[in-house]
Design a protein around this motif. Structure first.
Motif, mmCIF file in Angstrom:
data_model
loop_
_atom_site.group_PDB
_atom_site.id
_atom_site.type_symbol
_atom_site.label_atom_id
_atom_site.label_comp_id
_atom_site.label_asym_id
_atom_site.label_seq_id
_atom_site.Cartn_x
_atom_site.Cartn_y
_atom_site.Cartn_z
ATOM 1 N N LEU A 100 0.822 -1.202 0.000
ATOM 2 C CA LEU A 100 0.000 0.000 0.000
ATOM 3 C C LEU A 100 0.864 1.263 0.000
ATOM 4 O O LEU A 100 0.605 2.205 -0.774
ATOM 5 C CB LEU A 100 -0.921 -0.010 1.216
ATOM 6 C CG LEU A 100 -1.826 1.218 1.381
ATOM 7 C CD1 LEU A 100 -2.757 1.350 0.186
ATOM 8 C CD2 LEU A 100 -2.632 1.115 2.677
ATOM 9 N N LEU A 101 1.884 1.299 0.837
ATOM 10 C CA LEU A 101 2.732 2.490 0.933
ATOM 11 C C LEU A 101 3.548 2.694 -0.338
ATOM 12 O O LEU A 101 3.804 3.829 -0.737
ATOM 13 C CB LEU A 101 3.652 2.374 2.148
ATOM 14 C CG LEU A 101 2.943 2.468 3.501
ATOM 15 C CD1 LEU A 101 3.889 2.083 4.629
ATOM 16 C CD2 LEU A 101 2.406 3.883 3.716
ATOM 17 N N THR A 102 3.956 1.606 -0.961
ATOM 18 C CA THR A 102 4.674 1.730 -2.235
ATOM 19 C C THR A 102 3.760 2.332 -3.299
ATOM 20 O O THR A 102 4.195 3.165 -4.110
ATOM 21 C CB THR A 102 5.184 0.354 -2.696
ATOM 22 O OG1 THR A 102 6.051 -0.185 -1.691
ATOM 23 C CG2 THR A 102 5.958 0.474 -4.002
ATOM 24 N N LEU A 103 2.500 1.926 -3.299
ATOM 25 C CA LEU A 103 1.537 2.502 -4.242
ATOM 26 C C LEU A 103 1.337 3.991 -3.956
ATOM 27 O O LEU A 103 1.308 4.811 -4.890
ATOM 28 C CB LEU A 103 0.211 1.755 -4.138
ATOM 29 C CG LEU A 103 -0.928 2.277 -5.024
ATOM 30 C CD1 LEU A 103 -0.541 2.169 -6.491
ATOM 31 C CD2 LEU A 103 -2.213 1.503 -4.751
ATOM 32 N N VAL A 104 1.208 4.352 -2.687
ATOM 33 C CA VAL A 104 1.069 5.769 -2.318
ATOM 34 C C VAL A 104 2.282 6.568 -2.774
ATOM 35 O O VAL A 104 2.159 7.668 -3.319
ATOM 36 C CB VAL A 104 0.870 5.905 -0.795
ATOM 37 C CG1 VAL A 104 0.922 7.374 -0.378
ATOM 38 C CG2 VAL A 104 -0.458 5.290 -0.380
ATOM 39 N N LEU A 105 3.455 6.008 -2.552
ATOM 40 C CA LEU A 105 4.678 6.693 -2.960
ATOM 41 C C LEU A 105 4.725 6.888 -4.471
ATOM 42 O O LEU A 105 5.120 7.951 -4.960
ATOM 43 C CB LEU A 105 5.893 5.890 -2.496
ATOM 44 C CG LEU A 105 7.265 6.430 -2.900
ATOM 45 C CD1 LEU A 105 7.480 7.833 -2.346
ATOM 46 C CD2 LEU A 105 8.366 5.490 -2.415
ATOM 47 N N TYR A 106 4.300 5.876 -5.221
ATOM 48 C CA TYR A 106 4.300 5.998 -6.679
ATOM 49 C C TYR A 106 3.329 7.090 -7.133
ATOM 50 O O TYR A 106 3.663 7.894 -8.010
ATOM 51 C CB TYR A 106 3.916 4.654 -7.300
ATOM 52 C CG TYR A 106 3.805 4.718 -8.802
ATOM 53 C CD1 TYR A 106 4.948 4.705 -9.596
ATOM 54 C CD2 TYR A 106 2.554 4.799 -9.425
ATOM 55 C CE1 TYR A 106 4.845 4.776 -10.983
ATOM 56 C CE2 TYR A 106 2.448 4.860 -10.802
ATOM 57 C CZ TYR A 106 3.601 4.854 -11.577
ATOM 58 O OH TYR A 106 3.502 4.944 -12.946
ATOM 59 N N VAL A 107 2.146 7.133 -6.527
ATOM 60 C CA VAL A 107 1.142 8.128 -6.926
ATOM 61 C C VAL A 107 1.611 9.540 -6.577
ATOM 62 O O VAL A 107 1.385 10.488 -7.334
ATOM 63 C CB VAL A 107 -0.208 7.814 -6.259
ATOM 64 C CG1 VAL A 107 -1.209 8.942 -6.495
ATOM 65 C CG2 VAL A 107 -0.759 6.492 -6.779
#
Length: 278
Positions: free
Chosen positions: A260-267
């Motif tokens: 989840l945090l990796t997705l947030v970081l990408y966005v």
């Protein structure tokens, strides 16, 4: 022997003109050409070319040797320009590596001597990459920040690259410490526990970078690192089960948090610029 007593042999001159002469002999030969008009007539080039060629060779021969970190990165296949940027990362210096090794040494010693020392090791290990990432980029931590800030990789790209290198280094150092843990932690029934720090380390790292899209990077590292230690301590006291933060259910939670945090970081990657004040 004076300049007038010796002139460049034809075989050396041919290799010089073909570009196959080694740098040391090229320097010697061009030093002679500067002083010998007769030999200069055999070289189809002007004085300006000789001066420029001499400067290039002198710069190559007298250039300082790259640091060990840069050399190892180049040997690992990292491009030269990127290896130089990574080698200058404050969190990859010998002092930082020594500090990490010392912290792990104390944690391993505690695991042998204290009743709950092994849990202290599991608590400390995930914080080390986060602390290193706090030193990865920024005008307060990097003496060469102003220089790198003018490069195309400044800001988020360089921070992400450095963060990955810091994470890999910290994980590698921690992995080297695992075999030094007490035999009880390495027994077949406890073998997963010896690596229970890995997913929390990845979660804290990705969380630190994701939070840094909203607050300064050092603050994000302090908040998450301190929060992790506090949560582990409170959970152990409140439930009377100090292994709860490292059990299977917690590990599954950490794995979901990493995704989840990796997705947030990408966005939100466009907001990850520690060079900009918030």
């Amino acid at each position: 022997m004076t300049t007038g007593d010796w002139h460049i042999p034809s075989h050396l001159l041919e290799r010089y003109l073909d570009g196959t002469l080694d740098p040391v002999n090229v320097m010697s030969l061009e030093a002679h050409l500067v002083r010998c008009a007769r030999c200069r007539t055999a070289v189809p080039a002007d004085g300006a070319w000789l001066a420029t060629s001499w400067e290039r060779i002198a710069a190559e021969v007298t250039a300082p040797r790259p640091p060990v970190t840069e050399h190892l990165l180049r040997r690992a296949g990292v491009p030269g320009h990127l290896a130089r940027l990574l080698a200058a990362t404050p969190a990859l210096t010998r002092a930082w590596a020594a500090a990490v090794a010392a912290a792990l040494g104390f944690a391993v010693a505690a695991a042998h001597l204290a009743e709950h020392g092994f849990l202290a090791f599991l608590t400390l290990a995930p914080v080390l990459p986060t602390a290193g990432i706090a030193l990865a980029y920024g005008r307060r931590t990097d003496p060469a920040h102003e220089t790198y800030a003018a490069t195309p990789m400044a800001g988020a790209p360089l921070l992400l690259v450095r963060s990955v290198s810091v994470l890999v280094t910290a994980v590698a150092l921690t992995a080297l410490a695992v075999p030094l843990l007490p035999a009880s932690a390495m027994s077949p029934t406890m073998s997963p526990a010896a690596w229970a720090w890995l997913l929390p380390a990845l979660a804290l790292t990705s969380g630190c970078l994701a939070l840094a899209t909203r607050v300064p990077l050092p603050l994000a590292a302090v908040v998450l690192g301190g929060g992790w230690v506090a949560v582990v301590t409170v959970a152990g006291v409140a439930t009377d089960d100090r292994t709860l933060p490292f059990g299977p259910a917690a590990q599954a939670l950490y794995g979901c948090a990493v995704a989840l945090l990796t997705l947030v970081l990408y966005v939100r990657r466009h907001r990850l610029d520690p060079a900009e004040p918030r």
